[in-house]
Motif scaffolding. Structure first.
Motif, PDB file in Angstrom:
ATOM      1  N   GLN A   8       0.832  -1.204   0.000  1.00 37.77           N
ATOM      2  CA  GLN A   8       0.000   0.000   0.000  1.00 37.77           C
ATOM      3  C   GLN A   8       0.870   1.261   0.000  1.00 37.77           C
ATOM      4  OE1 GLN A   8      -2.537  -0.537   3.404  1.00 37.77           O
ATOM      5  NE2 GLN A   8      -4.189  -1.420   2.176  1.00 37.77           N
ATOM      6  N   VAL A   9       1.939   1.250   0.825  1.00 41.17           N
ATOM      7  CA  VAL A   9       2.826   2.410   0.909  1.00 41.17           C
ATOM      8  C   VAL A   9       3.505   2.652  -0.432  1.00 41.17           C
ATOM      9  CG1 VAL A   9       4.960   3.285   1.947  1.00 41.17           C
ATOM     10  CG2 VAL A   9       3.212   2.250   3.393  1.00 41.17           C
ATOM     11  N   ARG A  10       4.006   1.579  -1.057  1.00 38.24           N
ATOM     12  CA  ARG A  10       4.665   1.709  -2.363  1.00 38.24           C
ATOM     13  C   ARG A  10       3.686   2.240  -3.411  1.00 38.24           C
ATOM     14  NH1 ARG A  10       9.025   0.337  -0.574  1.00 38.24           N
ATOM     15  NH2 ARG A  10      10.068  -1.646  -0.355  1.00 38.24           N
ATOM     16  N   SER A  11       2.453   1.754  -3.361  1.00 37.79           N
ATOM     17  CA  SER A  11       1.426   2.191  -4.304  1.00 37.79           C
ATOM     18  C   SER A  11       1.147   3.679  -4.132  1.00 37.79           C
ATOM     19  CB  SER A  11       0.152   1.381  -4.076  1.00 37.79           C
ATOM     20  OG  SER A  11      -0.887   1.887  -4.859  1.00 37.79           O
ATOM     21  N   ARG A  12       1.069   4.117  -2.863  1.00 42.73           N
ATOM     22  CA  ARG A  12       0.840   5.530  -2.578  1.00 42.73           C
ATOM     23  C   ARG A  12       2.004   6.380  -3.063  1.00 42.73           C
ATOM     24  NH1 ARG A  12      -0.056   5.333   3.116  1.00 42.73           N
ATOM     25  NH2 ARG A  12      -1.588   3.715   2.816  1.00 42.73           N
ATOM     26  N   GLN A  13       3.228   5.915  -2.827  1.00 41.73           N
ATOM     27  CA  GLN A  13       4.416   6.651  -3.265  1.00 41.73           C
ATOM     28  C   GLN A  13       4.445   6.763  -4.785  1.00 41.73           C
ATOM     29  OE1 GLN A  13       7.522   4.318  -1.463  1.00 41.73           O
ATOM     30  NE2 GLN A  13       7.697   5.691   0.297  1.00 41.73           N
ATOM     31  N   LYS A  14       4.075   5.679  -5.455  1.00 41.59           N
ATOM     32  CA  LYS A  14       4.075   5.675  -6.922  1.00 41.59           C
ATOM     33  C   LYS A  14       3.055   6.675  -7.459  1.00 41.59           C
ATOM     34  CE  LYS A  14       3.721   2.614 -10.895  1.00 41.59           C
ATOM     35  NZ  LYS A  14       3.370   1.309 -11.390  1.00 41.59           N
ATOM     36  N   SER A  15       1.844   6.666  -6.895  1.00 46.76           N
ATOM     37  CA  SER A  15       0.820   7.585  -7.378  1.00 46.76           C
ATOM     38  C   SER A  15       1.214   9.031  -7.090  1.00 46.76           C
ATOM     39  CB  SER A  15      -0.544   7.261  -6.777  1.00 46.76           C
ATOM     40  OG  SER A  15      -0.529   7.417  -5.379  1.00 46.76           O
ATOM     41  N   ARG A  16       1.857   9.267  -5.938  1.00 45.11           N
ATOM     42  CA  ARG A  16       2.313  10.622  -5.607  1.00 45.11           C
ATOM     43  C   ARG A  16       3.400  11.071  -6.580  1.00 45.11           C
ATOM     44  NH1 ARG A  16       4.081  10.519   0.106  1.00 45.11           N
ATOM     45  NH2 ARG A  16       1.889  10.110   0.490  1.00 45.11           N
ATOM     46  N   ALA A  17       4.288  10.165  -6.941  1.00 46.54           N
ATOM     47  CA  ALA A  17       5.356  10.486  -7.890  1.00 46.54           C
ATOM     48  C   ALA A  17       4.770  10.815  -9.263  1.00 46.54           C
ATOM     49  CB  ALA A  17       6.331   9.318  -7.997  1.00 46.54           C
ATOM     50  N   ILE A  18       3.752  10.082  -9.674  1.00 44.28           N
ATOM     51  CA  ILE A  18       3.105  10.334 -10.964  1.00 44.28           C
ATOM     52  C   ILE A  18       2.446  11.707 -10.961  1.00 44.28           C
ATOM     53  CG2 ILE A  18       1.194   9.623 -12.460  1.00 44.28           C
ATOM     54  CD1 ILE A  18       1.909   6.700 -11.671  1.00 44.28           C
ATOM     55  N   VAL A  19       1.730  12.034  -9.880  1.00 45.03           N
ATOM     56  CA  VAL A  19       1.065  13.333  -9.778  1.00 45.03           C
ATOM     57  C   VAL A  19       2.092  14.456  -9.796  1.00 45.03           C
ATOM     58  CG1 VAL A  19      -0.272  14.836  -8.235  1.00 45.03           C
ATOM     59  CG2 VAL A  19      -1.001  12.477  -8.615  1.00 45.03           C
ATOM     60  N   THR A  20       3.189  14.287  -9.051  1.00 50.73           N
ATOM     61  CA  THR A  20       4.250  15.295  -9.019  1.00 50.73           C
ATOM     62  C   THR A  20       4.842  15.489 -10.406  1.00 50.73           C
ATOM     63  OG1 THR A  20       4.765  14.662  -6.745  1.00 50.73           O
ATOM     64  CG2 THR A  20       6.409  15.964  -7.908  1.00 50.73           C
ATOM     65  N   GLY A  21       5.071  14.405 -11.120  1.00 52.33           N
ATOM     66  CA  GLY A  21       5.613  14.479 -12.475  1.00 52.33           C
ATOM     67  C   GLY A  21       4.674  15.204 -13.425  1.00 52.33           C
ATOM     68  N   LEU A  22       3.385  14.922 -13.302  1.00 52.02           N
ATOM     69  CA  LEU A  22       2.401  15.587 -14.157  1.00 52.02           C
ATOM     70  C   LEU A  22       2.336  17.088 -13.863  1.00 52.02           C
ATOM     71  CD1 LEU A  22      -0.533  13.000 -14.160  1.00 52.02           C
ATOM     72  CD2 LEU A  22       0.940  13.608 -16.081  1.00 52.02           C
ATOM     73  N   LEU A  23       2.392  17.454 -12.586  1.00 49.16           N
ATOM     74  CA  LEU A  23       2.380  18.869 -12.216  1.00 49.16           C
ATOM     75  C   LEU A  23       3.609  19.582 -12.762  1.00 49.16           C
ATOM     76  CD1 LEU A  23       1.098  18.876  -8.520  1.00 49.16           C
ATOM     77  CD2 LEU A  23       0.022  19.958 -10.487  1.00 49.16           C
ATOM     78  N   LEU A  24       4.752  18.922 -12.651  1.00 50.80           N
ATOM     79  CA  LEU A  24       5.990  19.496 -13.166  1.00 50.80           C
ATOM     80  C   LEU A  24       5.904  19.691 -14.675  1.00 50.80           C
ATOM     81  CD1 LEU A  24       8.693  20.356 -11.979  1.00 50.80           C
ATOM     82  CD2 LEU A  24       9.572  18.084 -12.502  1.00 50.80           C
TER      83      LEU A  24
END
Length: 43
Positions: A8-24
């Motif tokens: 679950q933690v890895r999944s959350r980190q992955k989704s957060r990384a994707i969102v951060t990348g999209l914002l960037l």
């Protein structure tokens, strides 16, 4: 931590990384568009 919690933690980190990348990426596109508009508007 159980393997399920780690998953679950890895999944959350992955989704957060994707969102951060999209914002960037959106910021880069925004700055690019502003620059083009400034250059185009000057002529």
């Amino acid at each position: 931590m159980t393997p399920e919690e780690e998953k679950q933690v890895r999944s959350r980190q992955k989704s957060r990384a994707i969102v951060t990348g999209l914002l960037l990426g959106a910021l880069v596109i925004l700055f690019y568009a502003i620059t083009i508009a400034k250059i185009g508007g000057g002529h």
